[in-house]
Write a protein that holds these residues in place. Structure first.
Motif, mmCIF file in Angstrom:
data_model
loop_
_atom_site.group_PDB
_atom_site.id
_atom_site.type_symbol
_atom_site.label_atom_id
_atom_site.label_comp_id
_atom_site.label_asym_id
_atom_site.label_seq_id
_atom_site.Cartn_x
_atom_site.Cartn_y
_atom_site.Cartn_z
ATOM 1 N N PHE A 17 0.827 -1.208 0.000
ATOM 2 C CA PHE A 17 0.000 0.000 0.000
ATOM 3 C C PHE A 17 0.864 1.263 0.000
ATOM 4 N N ALA A 33 2.301 1.573 -3.519
ATOM 5 C CA ALA A 33 1.271 1.933 -4.494
ATOM 6 C C ALA A 33 0.872 3.401 -4.355
ATOM 7 N N ILE A 34 0.697 3.863 -3.122
ATOM 8 C CA ILE A 34 0.323 5.263 -2.908
ATOM 9 C C ILE A 34 1.451 6.192 -3.353
ATOM 10 N N GLN A 37 -7.274 5.851 -8.573
ATOM 11 C CA GLN A 37 -6.282 4.913 -8.050
ATOM 12 C C GLN A 37 -5.954 5.230 -6.596
ATOM 13 N N THR A 41 -8.948 4.368 -4.222
ATOM 14 C CA THR A 41 -9.125 2.918 -4.060
ATOM 15 C C THR A 41 -8.105 2.348 -3.086
ATOM 16 N N ILE A 42 -6.828 2.671 -3.312
ATOM 17 C CA ILE A 42 -5.764 2.146 -2.456
ATOM 18 C C ILE A 42 -5.893 2.678 -1.034
ATOM 19 N N TRP A 69 -6.697 0.391 2.364
ATOM 20 C CA TRP A 69 -5.722 0.391 3.455
ATOM 21 C C TRP A 69 -6.362 0.869 4.753
ATOM 22 N N THR A 93 -5.316 -6.901 -0.079
ATOM 23 C CA THR A 93 -4.190 -6.515 -0.931
ATOM 24 C C THR A 93 -4.358 -7.075 -2.331
ATOM 25 N N GLY A 114 -6.850 -4.893 -4.116
ATOM 26 C CA GLY A 114 -6.191 -3.646 -4.474
ATOM 27 C C GLY A 114 -5.165 -3.826 -5.572
ATOM 28 N N PHE A 154 -5.227 -1.938 -9.067
ATOM 29 C CA PHE A 154 -4.078 -1.055 -9.303
ATOM 30 C C PHE A 154 -3.296 -1.485 -10.546
#
Length: 213
Positions: free
Chosen positions: A16, A19-20, A48, A51-52, A56, A83, A86, A90
């Motif tokens: 996470f 990704a962020i 995006q 969503t992430i 989280w 995860t 996600g 992602f």
């Protein structure tokens, strides 16, 4: 929490964070938008990010809640499933995988599998918490109906996006029907697998008891 569970949770947290960071980097610096104004990122990176961040936040808040109970922590399987959800969204969005023909069906099939595993484990955790032996058929019914409800809500959102926002997610007159169908194939596959595995375990357990006597 065992070391294996802790490793899984920390791995998911790492995903996470990465990704962020990737979304923020692309939304703020790479694309020619208004720097630190989220409104200037464009709908893709905002989607995006939301969503992430939402996934989280749900996992962390659930983990905190479970720490207040006798469980001590949110079971690692929920971290892994969250995860995975996600990661699918992602990865598919970032690498434009939805442009590949029939990839949408692969996603719906996968989410059917993940959703069924999620709700089966959720039923078992709740049953264990309240010391209630939930019948297997009831657990299967809850998993089947719950995943389908979320699937139908998602399809409605796709139709709204197509109708009012020009998203072009609906590819044909039977797109929604096909999505729900492959979603259910994934669900049924997990339910059958769970039933077969439980029968095998029960048989082995009975054989061990017989051998003990």
């Amino acid at each position: 929490m065992t070391s294996r569970n802790r490793w899984i949770v920390n791995f998911c947290r790492g995903f996470f964070v990465a990704a962020i960071f990737y979304v923020l980097y692309n939304g703020i610096f790479t694309d020619d938008y208004n720097y630190f104004s989220p409104a200037g990122w464009g709908s893709f990176w905002i989607g995006q990010f939301l969503t992430i961040a939402t996934l989280w936040a749900i996992l962390e808040s659930s983990h905190w809640y479970f720490k207040q109970t006798r469980f001590g922590h949110l079971p690692a399987v929920f971290w892994a499933l969250g995860t995975a959800f996600g990661g699918i969204d992602f990865g598919a969005g970032t690498f434009s995988l939805f442009e590949i023909q029939s990839f949408d069906k692969v996603v719906h099939f996968s989410t059917g599998i993940l959703g069924a595993v999620l709700f089966l484990n959720l039923v078992r955790v709740v049953s264990k918490f309240y010391h209630y032996n939930t019948p297997r058929i009831v657990a299967y019914y809850i998993a089947l109906t719950s995943v389908n409800i979320f699937g139908i809500v998602y399809e409605i959102a796709e139709l709204i996006g197509d109708r009012y926002y020009g998203a072009h997610n609906v590819t044909g007159p039977f797109d929604t029907t096909e999505d729900i169908l492959v979603n259910n194939i994934g669900i049924v596959l997990i339910l059958i697998s769970d039933f077969v595995i439980s029968r095998i375990r029960r048989r082995r357990s009975s054989e061990q008891i017989k051998q003990a006597f």
